[in-house]
Design a protein around this motif. Structure first.
Motif, PDB file in Angstrom:
ATOM      1  N   LEU A 125      -6.077  18.237   3.314  1.00  0.00           N
ATOM      2  CA  LEU A 125      -5.958  17.599   1.999  1.00  0.00           C
ATOM      3  C   LEU A 125      -5.218  16.273   2.168  1.00  0.00           C
ATOM      4  CD1 LEU A 125      -5.933  17.328  -1.086  1.00  0.00           C
ATOM      5  CD2 LEU A 125      -4.023  18.932  -1.161  1.00  0.00           C
ATOM      6  N   ILE A 126      -5.914  15.182   1.815  1.00  0.00           N
ATOM      7  CA  ILE A 126      -5.310  13.843   1.898  1.00  0.00           C
ATOM      8  C   ILE A 126      -5.085  13.384   0.450  1.00  0.00           C
ATOM      9  CG2 ILE A 126      -5.626  11.481   2.784  1.00  0.00           C
ATOM     10  CD1 ILE A 126      -7.887  12.743   4.640  1.00  0.00           C
ATOM     11  N   PRO A 127      -3.838  13.450  -0.036  1.00  0.00           N
ATOM     12  CA  PRO A 127      -3.615  13.144  -1.465  1.00  0.00           C
ATOM     13  C   PRO A 127      -3.940  11.699  -1.843  1.00  0.00           C
ATOM     14  CG  PRO A 127      -1.742  14.317  -0.509  1.00  0.00           C
ATOM     15  CD  PRO A 127      -2.616  13.892   0.634  1.00  0.00           C
ATOM     16  N   GLY A 128      -3.840  10.751  -0.878  1.00  0.00           N
ATOM     17  CA  GLY A 128      -4.133   9.344  -1.182  1.00  0.00           C
ATOM     18  C   GLY A 128      -2.967   8.657  -1.863  1.00  0.00           C
ATOM     19  N   ASP A 129      -3.254   7.535  -2.544  1.00  0.00           N
ATOM     20  CA  ASP A 129      -2.178   6.816  -3.245  1.00  0.00           C
ATOM     21  C   ASP A 129      -2.618   6.492  -4.675  1.00  0.00           C
ATOM     22  OD1 ASP A 129      -3.780   4.487  -3.068  1.00  0.00           O
ATOM     23  OD2 ASP A 129      -2.963   4.022  -1.104  1.00  0.00           O
ATOM     24  N   GLY A 130      -1.823   5.703  -5.390  1.00  0.00           N
ATOM     25  CA  GLY A 130      -2.144   5.435  -6.802  1.00  0.00           C
ATOM     26  C   GLY A 130      -2.173   6.758  -7.566  1.00  0.00           C
ATOM     27  N   ILE A 131      -3.275   7.023  -8.281  1.00  0.00           N
ATOM     28  CA  ILE A 131      -3.384   8.290  -9.025  1.00  0.00           C
ATOM     29  C   ILE A 131      -3.772   9.455  -8.109  1.00  0.00           C
ATOM     30  CG2 ILE A 131      -3.991   7.226 -11.250  1.00  0.00           C
ATOM     31  CD1 ILE A 131      -6.968   7.966 -10.606  1.00  0.00           C
ATOM     32  N   GLY A 132      -4.016   9.151  -6.829  1.00  0.00           N
ATOM     33  CA  GLY A 132      -4.501  10.170  -5.890  1.00  0.00           C
ATOM     34  C   GLY A 132      -3.667  11.446  -5.866  1.00  0.00           C
ATOM     35  N   PRO A 133      -2.328  11.343  -5.642  1.00  0.00           N
ATOM     36  CA  PRO A 133      -1.529  12.569  -5.555  1.00  0.00           C
ATOM     37  C   PRO A 133      -1.604  13.425  -6.821  1.00  0.00           C
ATOM     38  CG  PRO A 133      -0.326  10.711  -4.641  1.00  0.00           C
ATOM     39  CD  PRO A 133      -1.564  10.141  -5.270  1.00  0.00           C
ATOM     40  N   GLU A 134      -1.677  12.790  -7.989  1.00  0.00           N
ATOM     41  CA  GLU A 134      -1.726  13.567  -9.245  1.00  0.00           C
ATOM     42  C   GLU A 134      -3.043  14.320  -9.393  1.00  0.00           C
ATOM     43  OE1 GLU A 134      -0.537  10.795 -12.565  1.00  0.00           O
ATOM     44  OE2 GLU A 134      -0.046   9.587 -10.822  1.00  0.00           O
ATOM     45  N   VAL A 135      -4.169  13.620  -9.144  1.00  0.00           N
ATOM     46  CA  VAL A 135      -5.460  14.306  -9.318  1.00  0.00           C
ATOM     47  C   VAL A 135      -5.675  15.316  -8.190  1.00  0.00           C
ATOM     48  CG1 VAL A 135      -6.592  12.543 -10.746  1.00  0.00           C
ATOM     49  CG2 VAL A 135      -6.780  12.365  -8.270  1.00  0.00           C
ATOM     50  N   SER A 136      -5.076  15.039  -7.014  1.00  0.00           N
ATOM     51  CA  SER A 136      -5.209  15.997  -5.897  1.00  0.00           C
ATOM     52  C   SER A 136      -4.468  17.288  -6.199  1.00  0.00           C
ATOM     53  CB  SER A 136      -4.648  15.397  -4.598  1.00  0.00           C
ATOM     54  OG  SER A 136      -5.406  14.285  -4.224  1.00  0.00           O
ATOM     55  N   LEU A 137      -3.259  17.146  -6.767  1.00  0.00           N
ATOM     56  CA  LEU A 137      -2.477  18.343  -7.099  1.00  0.00           C
ATOM     57  C   LEU A 137      -3.210  19.174  -8.156  1.00  0.00           C
ATOM     58  CD1 LEU A 137       0.104  19.993  -6.736  1.00  0.00           C
ATOM     59  CD2 LEU A 137       1.193  18.576  -8.502  1.00  0.00           C
ATOM     60  N   ALA A 138      -3.782  18.492  -9.150  1.00  0.00           N
ATOM     61  CA  ALA A 138      -4.535  19.201 -10.206  1.00  0.00           C
ATOM     62  C   ALA A 138      -5.692  19.971  -9.569  1.00  0.00           C
ATOM     63  CB  ALA A 138      -5.054  18.194 -11.232  1.00  0.00           C
ATOM     64  N   MET A 139      -6.404  19.308  -8.652  1.00  0.00           N
ATOM     65  CA  MET A 139      -7.540  19.940  -7.967  1.00  0.00           C
ATOM     66  C   MET A 139      -7.080  21.152  -7.160  1.00  0.00           C
ATOM     67  SD  MET A 139      -8.803  20.235  -4.673  1.00  0.00           S
ATOM     68  CE  MET A 139      -7.781  19.030  -3.832  1.00  0.00           C
ATOM     69  N   GLN A 140      -5.990  20.956  -6.402  1.00  0.00           N
ATOM     70  CA  GLN A 140      -5.479  22.026  -5.524  1.00  0.00           C
ATOM     71  C   GLN A 140      -5.126  23.263  -6.346  1.00  0.00           C
ATOM     72  OE1 GLN A 140      -1.932  20.741  -3.526  1.00  0.00           O
ATOM     73  NE2 GLN A 140      -1.921  22.440  -2.097  1.00  0.00           N
ATOM     74  N   ARG A 141      -4.477  23.042  -7.498  1.00  0.00           N
ATOM     75  CA  ARG A 141      -4.092  24.174  -8.361  1.00  0.00           C
ATOM     76  C   ARG A 141      -5.329  24.903  -8.875  1.00  0.00           C
ATOM     77  NH1 ARG A 141      -1.453  21.776 -12.890  1.00  0.00           N
ATOM     78  NH2 ARG A 141      -1.281  23.884 -13.659  1.00  0.00           N
ATOM     79  N   CYS A 142      -6.367  24.139  -9.252  1.00  0.00           N
ATOM     80  CA  CYS A 142      -7.602  24.766  -9.774  1.00  0.00           C
ATOM     81  C   CYS A 142      -8.296  25.574  -8.679  1.00  0.00           C
ATOM     82  CB  CYS A 142      -8.559  23.706 -10.322  1.00  0.00           C
ATOM     83  SG  CYS A 142      -7.971  22.967 -11.846  1.00  0.00           S
ATOM     84  N   VAL A 143      -8.375  25.005  -7.479  1.00  0.00           N
ATOM     85  CA  VAL A 143      -9.056  25.720  -6.385  1.00  0.00           C
ATOM     86  C   VAL A 143      -8.269  26.993  -6.052  1.00  0.00           C
ATOM     87  CG1 VAL A 143      -9.757  25.622  -3.956  1.00  0.00           C
ATOM     88  CG2 VAL A 143     -10.144  23.645  -5.434  1.00  0.00           C
ATOM     89  N   ASP A 144      -6.955  26.880  -5.964  1.00  0.00           N
ATOM     90  CA  ASP A 144      -6.138  28.066  -5.662  1.00  0.00           C
ATOM     91  C   ASP A 144      -6.338  29.143  -6.742  1.00  0.00           C
ATOM     92  OD1 ASP A 144      -5.188  27.061  -3.298  1.00  0.00           O
ATOM     93  OD2 ASP A 144      -3.319  26.281  -4.138  1.00  0.00           O
ATOM     94  N   ALA A 145      -6.507  28.692  -7.996  1.00  0.00           N
ATOM     95  CA  ALA A 145      -6.673  29.657  -9.091  1.00  0.00           C
ATOM     96  C   ALA A 145      -7.994  30.419  -9.005  1.00  0.00           C
ATOM     97  CB  ALA A 145      -6.569  28.938 -10.439  1.00  0.00           C
ATOM     98  N   THR A 146      -8.960  29.912  -8.248  1.00  0.00           N
ATOM     99  CA  THR A 146     -10.230  30.656  -8.090  1.00  0.00           C
ATOM    100  C   THR A 146     -10.024  31.891  -7.217  1.00  0.00           C
ATOM    101  OG1 THR A 146     -10.948  29.501  -6.083  1.00  0.00           O
ATOM    102  CG2 THR A 146     -11.654  28.546  -8.203  1.00  0.00           C
TER     103      THR A 146
END
Ligand code: NAD
Length: 361
Positions: A7-28
Motif C-alpha cells: 500500500l503506497i498512500p501517496g501525498d496530497g489527499i492520497g493518505p486520506e483516501v488510502s486510509l478510507a479504502m484500507q478500512r473498507c477492504v478490511d471490513a469485507t
C-alpha cells in the motif's frame, strides 16, 4: 494465510483516501497484510528521492499493490513517480472502467465505458530534449540530415513519441481480452493516424491486425481522437471499450470521468504480466490535503478491481454494492457528489468510508 499487498498512500489527499479504502477492504473480512511503503513529495524530503528502491522491491515481491495519488511538479523538478512505477514494473495496461452509478449527478444516463490506455510508450516515454541544450542541437542537426524538409522554428524543445509494434500489440490484445472478460461487445481504437502516419499509423495497423483474431467475437471500429472527444460528449452510449495510446488515454480518461460524476468516482488498474498496481484516475488534489474533504470512492472502487484481481470476487461484489448503495442514497457523500457543492450536509472522507462499511452486507 493473509495476502500481502503493498500500500503506497501517496501525498496530497492520497493518505486520506488510502486510509478510507484500507478500512473498507478490511471490513469485507478478506485477510490482507498491508505492507506500507511511501513515495512522493513527503518522502522526497527525507530520502532525497520520490521513489525509494524499497517501494519497487515491495511491489515486485508482493506482485499486487494499491497506491494513492502522487504529486508531479509541473515543468521542472522530479519526473512523475506514477510514470516511473508503470515503466519500471512494465505495467503496460491501464484499465479504467467508467460507470455511472445511480444517484450520482451527471448530464448523461447509463454510461458504462471501459478505457484501456497504453502505459509505457508514446510521449510519456520520457525521451525529452531541453531547448538550446547541446543534445537538442545535435538532435536537430541529425533530423535535418535525415529529413531536409523537416521544418522547425528556431530553438525548439523536443519530446520523442515512440510507438512500437510490440507495445501496441499487447495493449490491443489486453483491450480485447478486457472486452471478453467483462461481457463487452465492441472495441474502438483511437488514433490520429491521418496526421502522425508513422506512430499512430503503426498503432492503427496493428490494432486492425489484432482485431482480426477476435472477428465474430468482438466488434472493432476506429475513431480519430478529436472526433472521439466530440462523440463521447454527444453520444457516449454508442461506445464500449476504447483502446488508446498513452497520451490520448490519459486525456480521455479524465473526459470520461467527467461523464460519470467526476474524478472522485473514477477507479483504475495498471496491469503487467503477473503484476498489478491499482490507483484512482485522479491526482493528489493538493488544495484538499488534510481537510478530510476528498471523495474516497475512486480509491475504494480501485480496491474493488484489486479484490477481483486476487480472486476475491464475492468481497469485490459486496464492496461495490455497498458503494453503490451509499451513492444512491446520496446522504453520506462528499461535497463533490452533492447537487450544491456548498451543501453543509456533505460528509468528510472518513465518514463516507464509515457509511460504506455500514452498508456492507
Ligand atoms: P487532480 O486530479 O489532483 O485534481 C483536479 C481536481 O479534481 C481537483 O481540484 C478536485 O476539484 C477534483 N478532484 C480530484 N480528486 C478528487 C477527489 N478524490 N475528491 C473530490 N474531488 C477531486 O488533478 P491536478 O490538479 O491536475 O493534479 C494534482 C497533482 O496530482 C499533480 O501534481 C499531478 O501530476 C498529480 N497527478 C497524479 C496522478 C497519480 O498519482 N496517478 C494522476 C493525476 C495527477
Amino acid at each position: 494465510m493473509a495476502k500481502k499487498i503493498t500500500l503506497i498512500p501517496g501525498d496530497g489527499i492520497g493518505p486520506e483516501v488510502s486510509l478510507a479504502m484500507q478500512r473498507c477492504v478490511d471490513a469485507t473480512g478478506v485477510a490482507i497484510e498491508w505492507e506500507i511503503e511511501h513515495a512522493g513529495t513527503d518522502i522526497m524530503e527525507k530520502k532525497g528521492t520520490p521513489l525509494p528502491q524499497e517501494v519497487l522491491d515491495s511491489v515486485r515481491r508482493n506482485k499486487v499493490a494499491i497506491k494513492g495519488p502522487v504529486t508531479t511538479p509541473v515543468g521542472s523538478g522530479f519526473r512523475s513517480v506514477n510514470v516511473a512505477l508503470r515503466k519500471e514494473l512494465d505495467l503496460y495496461a491501464c484499465l479504467r472502467p467508467c460507470k455511472l452509478y445511480p444517484g450520482v449527478k451527471s448530464r448523461y444516463e447509463n454510461i458504462n465505458l471501459y478505457i484501456v490506455r497504453e502505459n509505457t510508450e508514446d510521449l510519456y516515454a520520457g525521451i525529452e530534449f531541453e531547448a538550446k541544450s547541446a543534445e537538442c542541437e545535435q538532435l536537430i542537426e541529425k533530423i535535418k540530415q535525415l529529413n531536409p524538409k523537416a521544418a522547425m522554428h528556431p530553438n525548439p524543445a523536443i519530446s520523442i513519441k515512440p510507438i512500437s509494434e510490440f507495445g501496441t500489440r499487447r495493449i490491443v490484445k489486453a483491450a480485447f481480452e478486457t472486452a471478453i472478460k467483462n461481457n463487452r461487445k465492441k472495441v474502438t481504437a483511437v488514433h490520429k493516424a491521418n496526421i502522425m502516419k508513422c506512430t499512430d499509423g503503426l498503432f492503427l495497423r496493428v490494432a486492425r491486425e489484432v482485431a482480426k483474431e477476435y472477428e465474430g467475437k468482438i466488434q472493432f471500429e476506429e475513431r480519430i481522437v478529436d472526433n472521439m472527444c466530440m462523440q463521447l460528449v454527444q453520444y457516449p452510449n454508442d461506445y464500449d471499450v476504447l483502446v488508446l495510446p498513452n497520451l490520448y488515454g490519459d486525456i480521455l480518461s479524465d473526459l470520461c470521468a467527467g461523464l460519470i460524476g467526476g474524478l472522485g468516482i473514477a477507479p483504475g488498474a495498471n496491469i503487467g504480466d503477473g503484476i498489478a498496481l491499482f490507483e484512482a484516475t485522479h491526482g493528489s488534489a493538493p488544495k484538499y490535503k488534510g481537510l478530510n474533504k476528498a471523495n474516497p470512492t475512486a480509491m475504494i472502487l480501485s480496491s474493488v478491481l484489486m479484490l477481483e484481481y486476487i480472486g476475491e470476487n464475492k468481497a469485490a461484489e459486496r464492496l461495490e454494492e455497498a458503494v453503490a448503495l451509499v451513492l444512491k442514497e446520496g446522504k453520506s457523500v462528499t461535497y463533490d457528489l452533492k447537487k450544491d457543492r456548498n451543501d453543509p450536509t456533505a460528509v468528510g472522507t472518513s465518514q463516507f468510508a464509515d457509511a460504506i462499511i455500514k452498508a456492507l452486507k
